[in-house]
Design an enzyme around this catalytic site. Structure first.
Site, PDB file in Angstrom:
ATOM      1  N   ARG A   1      11.079  -2.058  11.400  1.00 54.97           N
ATOM      2  CA  ARG A   1       9.933  -1.437  12.051  1.00 54.97           C
ATOM      3  C   ARG A   1       9.551  -2.208  13.301  1.00 54.97           C
ATOM      4  NH1 ARG A   1       5.091   0.459   8.132  1.00 54.97           N
ATOM      5  NH2 ARG A   1       3.938  -0.531   9.825  1.00 54.97           N
TER       6      ARG A   1
ATOM      7  N   LYS B   1       0.809  -1.216   0.000  1.00 53.91           N
ATOM      8  CA  LYS B   1       0.000   0.000   0.000  1.00 53.91           C
ATOM      9  C   LYS B   1       0.843   1.267   0.000  1.00 53.91           C
ATOM     10  CE  LYS B   1      -2.505  -0.510   3.516  1.00 53.91           C
ATOM     11  NZ  LYS B   1      -2.062   0.324   4.612  1.00 53.91           N
TER      12      LYS B   1
ATOM     13  N   ARG C   1      -9.722   2.999   8.760  1.00 51.10           N
ATOM     14  CA  ARG C   1      -9.296   1.640   9.069  1.00 51.10           C
ATOM     15  C   ARG C   1     -10.400   0.856   9.772  1.00 51.10           C
ATOM     16  NH1 ARG C   1      -3.411   1.665   8.428  1.00 51.10           N
ATOM     17  NH2 ARG C   1      -2.469  -0.070   9.525  1.00 51.10           N
TER      18      ARG C   1
ATOM     19  N   ARG D   1      -1.800  -7.891  13.491  1.00 51.41           N
ATOM     20  CA  ARG D   1      -2.205  -6.819  12.565  1.00 51.41           C
ATOM     21  C   ARG D   1      -3.071  -7.372  11.430  1.00 51.41           C
ATOM     22  NH1 ARG D   1       3.122  -4.647  10.736  1.00 51.41           N
ATOM     23  NH2 ARG D   1       1.975  -3.076   9.574  1.00 51.41           N
TER      24      ARG D   1
ATOM     25  N   ARG E   1      10.323  -7.216   5.296  1.00 53.95           N
ATOM     26  CA  ARG E   1      10.423  -5.776   5.582  1.00 53.95           C
ATOM     27  C   ARG E   1      11.037  -5.554   6.966  1.00 53.95           C
ATOM     28  NH1 ARG E   1       5.027  -2.204   5.315  1.00 53.95           N
ATOM     29  NH2 ARG E   1       4.671  -2.928   7.422  1.00 53.95           N
TER      30      ARG E   1
HETATM   31  P1  AMP Z   1       0.558   1.374   8.719  1.00 50.66           P
HETATM   32  O1  AMP Z   1       1.862   1.963   8.394  1.00 50.66           O
HETATM   33  O2  AMP Z   1      -0.570   1.961   7.886  1.00 50.66           O
HETATM   34  O3  AMP Z   1       0.540  -0.125   8.682  1.00 50.66           O
HETATM   35  O4  AMP Z   1       0.218   1.796  10.223  1.00 50.66           O
HETATM   36  C1  AMP Z   1       1.065   1.414  11.294  1.00 50.66           C
HETATM   37  C2  AMP Z   1       0.312   1.464  12.620  1.00 50.66           C
HETATM   38  O5  AMP Z   1      -0.148   2.816  12.858  1.00 50.66           O
HETATM   39  C3  AMP Z   1      -0.948   0.622  12.680  1.00 50.66           C
HETATM   40  O6  AMP Z   1      -0.698  -0.729  13.028  1.00 50.66           O
HETATM   41  C4  AMP Z   1      -1.745   1.327  13.763  1.00 50.66           C
HETATM   42  O7  AMP Z   1      -1.257   1.057  15.051  1.00 50.66           O
HETATM   43  C5  AMP Z   1      -1.441   2.796  13.464  1.00 50.66           C
HETATM   44  N1  AMP Z   1      -2.423   3.334  12.495  1.00 50.66           N
HETATM   45  C6  AMP Z   1      -2.200   3.717  11.211  1.00 50.66           C
HETATM   46  N2  AMP Z   1      -3.322   4.153  10.638  1.00 50.66           N
HETATM   47  C7  AMP Z   1      -4.289   4.040  11.575  1.00 50.66           C
HETATM   48  C8  AMP Z   1      -5.672   4.329  11.591  1.00 50.66           C
HETATM   49  N3  AMP Z   1      -6.308   4.800  10.519  1.00 50.66           N
HETATM   50  N4  AMP Z   1      -6.345   4.102  12.754  1.00 50.66           N
HETATM   51  C9  AMP Z   1      -5.732   3.617  13.837  1.00 50.66           C
HETATM   52  N5  AMP Z   1      -4.438   3.309  13.888  1.00 50.66           N
HETATM   53  C10 AMP Z   1      -3.713   3.523  12.767  1.00 50.66           C
END
Ligand code: AMP
Length: 192
Positions: free
Chosen positions: A135, A15, A90, A146, A129
């Site tokens: 990360r 993504k 989300r 997740r 990754r």
């Molecule tokens: P991502 O990089 O999009 O996978 O986001 C990493 C982490 O950030 C996620 O596992 C959540 O803990 C937090 N996060 C990102 N976007 C959201 C969202 N829209 N709502 C809640 N938590 C988020």
């Protein structure tokens, strides 16, 4: 062309990479909640510490906090002529909050791109990754959580956007270029 887009897909679907490429091609800013949280976490400010306490365990940051951060971002000038939301909304509560934010600005989404990648594939990609980017939320246990959160909370919103006639389902398997070409083709069909 003003394009207000959103990209959804499981963690590890590519993504972020595809969102970044698409934003460059369309010349619109990428609004990634994950990236915004990581910037705050790196700065070790209050929001960053709060977000990290959830994201390090693979949990979603509370809606109230996330929605406020997005709304502030949508007030910045560069999003006036379009944007791509990446990783937001989300869950269904965030869909509702976003609907209100957009309505307040007399805006609407033009399309939602779903990157479709099977679970087995995303686990492998995320573990890879973890080695490259290091990360904090890419450990085996957190990854599995997740993915569960994605199926339970995020996948239902795909149906909502399908019912609204906005959903473009794109096969996320293949090279970055192949997937990008599919996204472009799907968007061209939808937006003309
Ligand atoms: P991502 O990089 O999009 O996978 O986001 C990493 C982490 O950030 C996620 O596992 C959540 O803990 C937090 N996060 C990102 N976007 C959201 C969202 N829209 N709502 C809640 N938590 C988020």
């Amino acid at each position: 062309m003003t394009a207000r887009l959103m990209m959804v897909g499981p963690p590890g679907a590519g993504k972020g990479t595809q969102a970044e490429g698409l934003c460059e091609r369309l010349d619109i800013p990428q609004v990634s909640t994950g990236d915004l949280f990581r910037v705050h976490a790196k700065a070790n400010d209050e929001l960053g510490r709060l977000a990290a306490s959830y994201s390090n365990r693979g949990r979603l940051v509370p809606d109230e906090v996330t929605n406020r951060m997005v709304e502030e971002r949508l007030d910045e000038e560069d999003v006036a002529d379009g944007f791509l939301l990446d990783g937001y909304p989300r869950n269904l509560g965030q869909v509702e909050a976003l609907d209100q934010m957009l309505a307040r600005r007399a805006w609407a989404l033009d399309a939602v791109v779903e990157l479709v990648v099977p679970d087995e594939e995303v686990v492998g990609r995320l573990l890879e990754r973890a080695k490259v980017q290091g990360r904090a939320d890419d450990t085996a246990e957190v990854i599995s959580h997740r993915i569960d959160v994605y199926h339970a909370e995020t996948e239902p919103l795909v149906e909502v956007y399908a019912e609204r006639g906005l959903l473009l389902r794109v096969d996320g398997l293949g090279t970055v270029e192949e997937v990008a070409a599919r996204i472009d083709a799907a968007l061209a069909r939808k937006l003309g």
